[in-house]
Design an enzyme around this catalytic site. Structure first.
Site, PDB file in Angstrom:
ATOM      1  N   GLY A  40      -5.910  -4.397   7.037  1.00 31.61           N
ATOM      2  CA  GLY A  40      -6.594  -3.338   6.928  1.00 31.61           C
ATOM      3  C   GLY A  40      -8.086  -3.561   7.596  1.00 31.61           C
ATOM      4  N   ARG A  66     -13.915  -5.679  -2.337  1.00 38.50           N
ATOM      5  CA  ARG A  66     -13.610  -5.911  -0.719  1.00 38.50           C
ATOM      6  C   ARG A  66     -12.968  -4.323  -0.382  1.00 38.50           C
ATOM      7  NH1 ARG A  66      -8.452  -4.762   1.541  1.00 38.50           N
ATOM      8  NH2 ARG A  66      -8.343  -5.064   3.785  1.00 38.50           N
ATOM      9  N   THR A 101       0.884  -1.258  -0.046  1.00 36.32           N
ATOM     10  CA  THR A 101       0.049   0.154   0.081  1.00 36.32           C
ATOM     11  C   THR A 101       0.875   1.349   0.071  1.00 36.32           C
ATOM     12  OG1 THR A 101      -1.720  -1.075   1.248  1.00 36.32           O
ATOM     13  CG2 THR A 101      -1.570   1.198   1.513  1.00 36.32           C
ATOM     14  N   THR A 110      -0.611   1.555   6.630  1.00 34.99           N
ATOM     15  CA  THR A 110      -0.531   0.425   5.652  1.00 34.99           C
ATOM     16  C   THR A 110      -0.606  -0.704   6.603  1.00 34.99           C
ATOM     17  OG1 THR A 110       0.939  -0.618   4.464  1.00 34.99           O
ATOM     18  CG2 THR A 110       1.798   0.956   6.087  1.00 34.99           C
ATOM     19  N   GLY A 111      -1.145  -1.705   6.465  1.00 34.95           N
ATOM     20  CA  GLY A 111      -1.098  -3.134   6.988  1.00 34.95           C
ATOM     21  C   GLY A 111      -2.283  -3.767   6.837  1.00 34.95           C
ATOM     22  N   GLY A 166     -11.131  -1.722   1.989  1.00 34.66           N
ATOM     23  CA  GLY A 166     -10.159  -1.811   2.951  1.00 34.66           C
ATOM     24  C   GLY A 166     -10.049  -0.681   3.594  1.00 34.66           C
ATOM     25  N   ASP A 167      -9.160  -0.397   4.619  1.00 35.91           N
ATOM     26  CA  ASP A 167      -9.070   0.885   5.527  1.00 35.91           C
ATOM     27  C   ASP A 167      -8.603   2.045   4.520  1.00 35.91           C
ATOM     28  OD1 ASP A 167      -6.705  -0.624   5.260  1.00 35.91           O
ATOM     29  OD2 ASP A 167      -5.799   0.812   6.457  1.00 35.91           O
TER      30      ASP A 167
END
Ligand code: GLY
Length: 307
Positions: free
Chosen positions: A227, A201, A173, A224-225, A203-204
């Site tokens: 989510g 989907r 990301t 980042t990571g 994500g964050d």
């Protein structure tokens, strides 16, 4: 005008970028690391060139470089969903409260520019799932053949994942945060998610407050990571809230928010800059690609929690 004696003079402009947190390589690869460093530096240079136009312009310019680089999981080079497609999330927020976000967009070369277009359209913070061609046409966004956003590296990762390879990771990301010369803050984040994710989907990185936040009173954050854990803890907003309501400093607030992500079952990291110029880069993953520029000083690093 000079700053009054009881106020700190304005902090120096600062730009930080990241190219994602995740797992380390199975084997060292010096050439691959050099390539990552080169593109992080290119992103910093592009952002810095736009700094005179403000923090927002700097963040968007930096993220566009990373979206266009096939080395990162955003735009071209995004992780492929289970259907083999590229579904991108991106969000942008400025310290004055304006924000825009897109979720699950396809065939748009620069998803962060889609988020910016929505922000400029004057809408409230907004998610827009699908209908990418309509979005692109309405805001004159550059469209691209979806196949051109698919890289061989991500095709192999998807194959490995679908044949039972190790658990999905959203590594790669990208994001940027900036404090400009006027004291304005901005944050931007963009991603393809993780390999073999369910198509569309969200994500964050598409969620204002989870993967991205900026507030003139506190800080700008791009995460980042994993989510889902960043969403469940409303990570980026949590840093802001701790600073605003509990009086915590940036590093303390960012560390506590990332600990909450770990408690929620996720690893990752973030780049953060405060309104007073403080910076923090909390990391709980094995690696995280990031770069930082303030004045003539530039630093690039790839190591993670144990580095
Ligand atoms: N942090 C990016 C994602 O989970 O999609």
């Amino acid at each position: 005008m000079e700053a009054s004696a009881d106020k700190p003079s304005r902090a120096a402009p600062t730009l930080i970028v990241h190219g994602g947190a995740g797992r380390g390589r199975p084997r060292p690869d010096e050439q691959a690391d050099a390539d990552l460093r080169r593109d992080l530096r290119r992103a910093l240079d592009a952002g810095w060139e736009h700094l005179a136009a403000g923090a927002e312009a700097a963040c968007v310019a930096a993220v566009r470089v990373l979206e266009d680089s096939p080395l990162f999981n955003a735009g071209t080079g995004s992780a492929l969903a289970a259907d083999g497609g590229v579904w991108c999330d991106a969000s942008l927020m400025c310290g004055d409260g304006r924000a825009g976000a897109v979720a699950g967009v396809q065939a748009i070369r620069f998803p962060i520019s889609a988020a910016q277009a929505l922000m400029h359209a004057g809408a409230p913070p907004l998610l827009w799932a699908g209908r990418s061609a309509e979005l692109a046409a309405r805001y004159e966004l550059e469209q691209v053949d979806p196949g051109r956003m698919v890289t061989e590296r991500q095709r192999r990762r998807l194959e490995r994942r679908l044949s039972g390879g190790r658990a999905a990771s959203s590594g790669g990301t990208v994001g940027a945060v900036c404090l400009d010369a006027t004291g304005a803050l901005a944050a931007a984040t963009s991603t393809g998610g993780y390999a073999a994710k369910p198509p569309a989907r969200i994500g964050d990185s598409a969620i204002i407050g989870a993967g991205t936040w900026a507030d003139a009173r506190t800080c700008a954050v791009s995460a980042t990571g994993d989510g889902e854990a960043f969403m469940r803890t409303l990570f980026a907003h949590e840093i802001h809230a701790r600073m605003l309501h509990a009086g915590e400093g940036l590093a303390q607030a960012a560390g506590a928010a990332l600990a909450a992500v770990r408690d929620a079952g996720g690893l990752g990291g973030a780049i953060c800059v405060a309104a007073d110029g403080a910076i923090a880069v909390p990391i709980s993953s094995e690696v995280m690609a990031r770069g930082w520029r303030c004045g003539e000083e530039t630093q690039i690093a790839l190591g993670g929690a144990t580095a």
